[in-house]
Write a protein that holds these residues in place. Structure first.
Motif, short mmCIF file in Angstrom:
data_model
loop_
_atom_site.label_atom_id
_atom_site.label_comp_id
_atom_site.label_asym_id
_atom_site.label_seq_id
_atom_site.Cartn_x
_atom_site.Cartn_y
_atom_site.Cartn_z
N CYS A 1 31.70 54.13 -81.70
CA CYS A 1 30.42 53.44 -81.55
C CYS A 1 30.56 52.20 -80.69
N PHE A 2 29.51 51.91 -79.95
CA PHE A 2 29.40 50.67 -79.20
C PHE A 2 28.65 49.65 -80.07
N ILE A 3 29.15 48.42 -80.11
CA ILE A 3 28.40 47.30 -80.67
C ILE A 3 28.09 46.40 -79.49
N LEU A 4 26.82 46.24 -79.16
CA LEU A 4 26.51 45.57 -77.92
C LEU A 4 25.09 45.02 -77.89
N GLN A 5 24.86 44.20 -76.90
CA GLN A 5 23.53 43.67 -76.61
C GLN A 5 23.14 44.23 -75.26
N GLY A 6 22.36 45.31 -75.26
CA GLY A 6 22.00 45.90 -73.98
C GLY A 6 22.33 47.37 -73.94
N GLN B 1 27.89 56.37 -80.78
CA GLN B 1 26.70 55.72 -81.32
C GLN B 1 26.57 54.31 -80.75
N GLN B 2 25.34 53.85 -80.61
CA GLN B 2 25.09 52.53 -80.04
C GLN B 2 24.41 51.65 -81.08
N LEU B 3 25.08 50.57 -81.45
CA LEU B 3 24.53 49.61 -82.40
C LEU B 3 24.18 48.35 -81.64
N SER B 4 22.90 48.03 -81.57
CA SER B 4 22.45 46.84 -80.85
C SER B 4 22.29 45.67 -81.81
N PHE B 5 22.70 44.50 -81.36
CA PHE B 5 22.55 43.31 -82.19
C PHE B 5 21.07 43.04 -82.46
N CYS C 1 23.58 36.82 -74.88
CA CYS C 1 23.48 37.10 -73.45
C CYS C 1 24.82 37.51 -72.85
N HIS C 2 25.92 37.06 -73.47
CA HIS C 2 27.26 37.36 -72.96
C HIS C 2 27.89 38.57 -73.63
N LEU C 3 27.12 39.25 -74.49
CA LEU C 3 27.65 40.42 -75.20
C LEU C 3 26.97 41.70 -74.73
N GLU C 4 26.48 41.66 -73.49
CA GLU C 4 25.66 42.75 -72.97
C GLU C 4 26.40 44.08 -72.93
N ARG C 5 27.70 44.06 -72.62
CA ARG C 5 28.46 45.32 -72.50
C ARG C 5 29.23 45.65 -73.78
N PHE D 1 34.38 45.29 -73.53
CA PHE D 1 33.78 45.36 -72.19
C PHE D 1 32.97 44.11 -71.87
N CYS D 2 32.50 43.41 -72.88
CA CYS D 2 31.58 42.29 -72.66
C CYS D 2 32.27 41.07 -72.07
N GLN D 3 31.47 40.23 -71.43
CA GLN D 3 31.99 38.99 -70.85
C GLN D 3 32.35 37.99 -71.94
N GLY D 4 31.55 37.95 -73.00
CA GLY D 4 31.81 37.02 -74.09
C GLY D 4 33.11 37.34 -74.81
N ARG D 5 33.78 36.30 -75.30
CA ARG D 5 35.05 36.49 -75.97
C ARG D 5 34.85 37.10 -77.36
N VAL D 6 35.84 37.88 -77.77
CA VAL D 6 35.80 38.51 -79.09
C VAL D 6 37.16 38.30 -79.75
#
Length: 366
Positions: free
Chosen positions: A189-194, A210-214, A235-239, A255-260
């Motif tokens: 599953c993807f956890i993402l914004q976008g 599966q895609q789980l959007s915030f 905004c930085h968790l788009e991918r 994949f996202c720009q924001g740090r995890v």
């Protein structure tokens, strides 16, 4: 190859190497841990599509991405698909120092990732079943079996292979649960914004993860300043991140720009932050280790194995100075095969008990 067979890339590629059909595709060492794969560029004068693109074409045909007589031949895309599949897979690692790309018949070398000498996953489950049956026999009779255990009990379906890819994913905003989903796709599953990272469908075909959007920060009661900070972070968790369960364990790729940041069974640190590097695959839980620790636990030689994973988006974690309930966005990931396995032997904790324990240790209710 039998039509309709669903081999993973590793098994498929080993079969091709052993077949000897493709010129230049061969083992690099006697132990068969590395192999050469022909890598001639289509711009070369002596490039012959029939021969030099044969392996790449075969992979495209096998994956259903190319059908003779229906689709236009595209050797460049065939090659791209196999290259991307090799790079994405946790079973392979390129060995650049052994590559020979400037010779008449250029090739790349890849190493097949081994299990550190351990048995294959199917063996783990078979051995674990025997141990479980012995454990149950001792609970029922009060004595150890002499020569054999009771009639076989199926603990996995189908046994003994790993088939439970489900994960329970819980999203929390400042300790408040805003979403809980049980995923079931073998692709994770993807956890993402976008949306899913660009290029995924073009290269790998339609995305079945599966895609789980915030959820919107407005879905929980937060001070306006916190909601604003959360919107900036989203905004930085788009991918986003991609999570999946495989035979060897639970994996993640950011994949996202924001740090995890994360904590879990294989995390390097328990008292300071563990960062996920971008575009790099990390193993969050190692199934062979989990099974070994479970065996030790059932035999009274060790603690209950850990299996829960926590992700923290945009803020360092673990962070001893700040309780997790103060973090803006977190995700708790529970591989259900592990949770249900422990609960069968009364070794696991219910979700309600975990929440109570969490509130006691941090002084707040999650």
């Amino acid at each position: 190859m039998e039509e309709g067979a669903k081999l993973h890339l590793k098994e498929w590629l080993i079969t091709q190497i052993e077949s000897g059909i493709y010129e230049g595709l061969c083992w690099e060492d006697d132990n068969k841990t590395m192999f050469r794969i022909p890598w001639k560029h289509a711009a070369k004068k002596d490039y012959k599509q029939t021969e030099d693109a044969a392996l790449f074409k075969a992979w495209a045909v096998y994956k259903g991405k190319y059908k003779e007589g229906r689709d236009k031949a595209d050797p460049t895309m065939w090659k791209t698909r196999l290259r991307c599949a090799l790079n994405k897979s946790t079973d392979f690692q390129e060995v650049p120092e052994r590559n020979q790309l400037d010779i008449t018949e250029p090739y790349k070398v890849y190493c097949i990732q081994l299990d550190n000498g351990s048995a294959k996953p199917s063996c783990f489950y078979s051995a674990l079943e025997n141990l479980m049956m012995e454990h149950m026999y001792c609970e029922l009779t009060g004595k150890k079996p002499q020569n054999q255990v009771p009639a076989p009990i199926t603990f996995f379906s189908p046994a003994p292979t790993m088939s439970d890819f489900r994960m329970k994913v819980t999203l929390l905003y400042q300790g408040q649960r805003v979403m809980q989903v049980t995923t079931s796709s073998p692709d994770g599953c993807f956890i993402l914004q976008g949306r899913v990272p660009l290029g995924n469908e073009r290269i790998y075909g339609p995305c079945t993860a599966q895609q789980l959007s915030f959820p919107s920060p407005g879905s929980v009661s937060l001070p306006s300043c916190m909601a604003e900070a959360m919107n900036r972070l989203l905004c930085h968790l788009e991918r986003g991140v991609l999570l999946w369960v495989a035979q060897e364990g639970v994996f993640i790729k950011r994949f996202c720009q924001g740090r995890v940041y994360w904590s879990g069974p294989t995390a390097q640190h328990s008292d300071r932050p563990n960062k996920l590097e971008r575009e790099k695959t990390f193993k969050l839980l190692d199934i062979p280790t989990f099974v070994s620790e479970l065996q030790s636990c059932l035999q009274g030689r060790g603690p209950t194995p850990s299996y829960e994973i926590e992700l923290c988006f945009g803020e360092e974690y673990p962070d001893p100075g700040i309780p997790k309930t103060k973090k803006l966005i977190m995700a708790q990931v529970v591989p259900l095969f592990a949770e249900e396995l422990l609960q069968r032997f009364n070794l696991g904790e219910t979700e309600e008990k975990r929440l109570v324990l969490g509130s006691n240790t941090e002084g707040e209710k999650m």
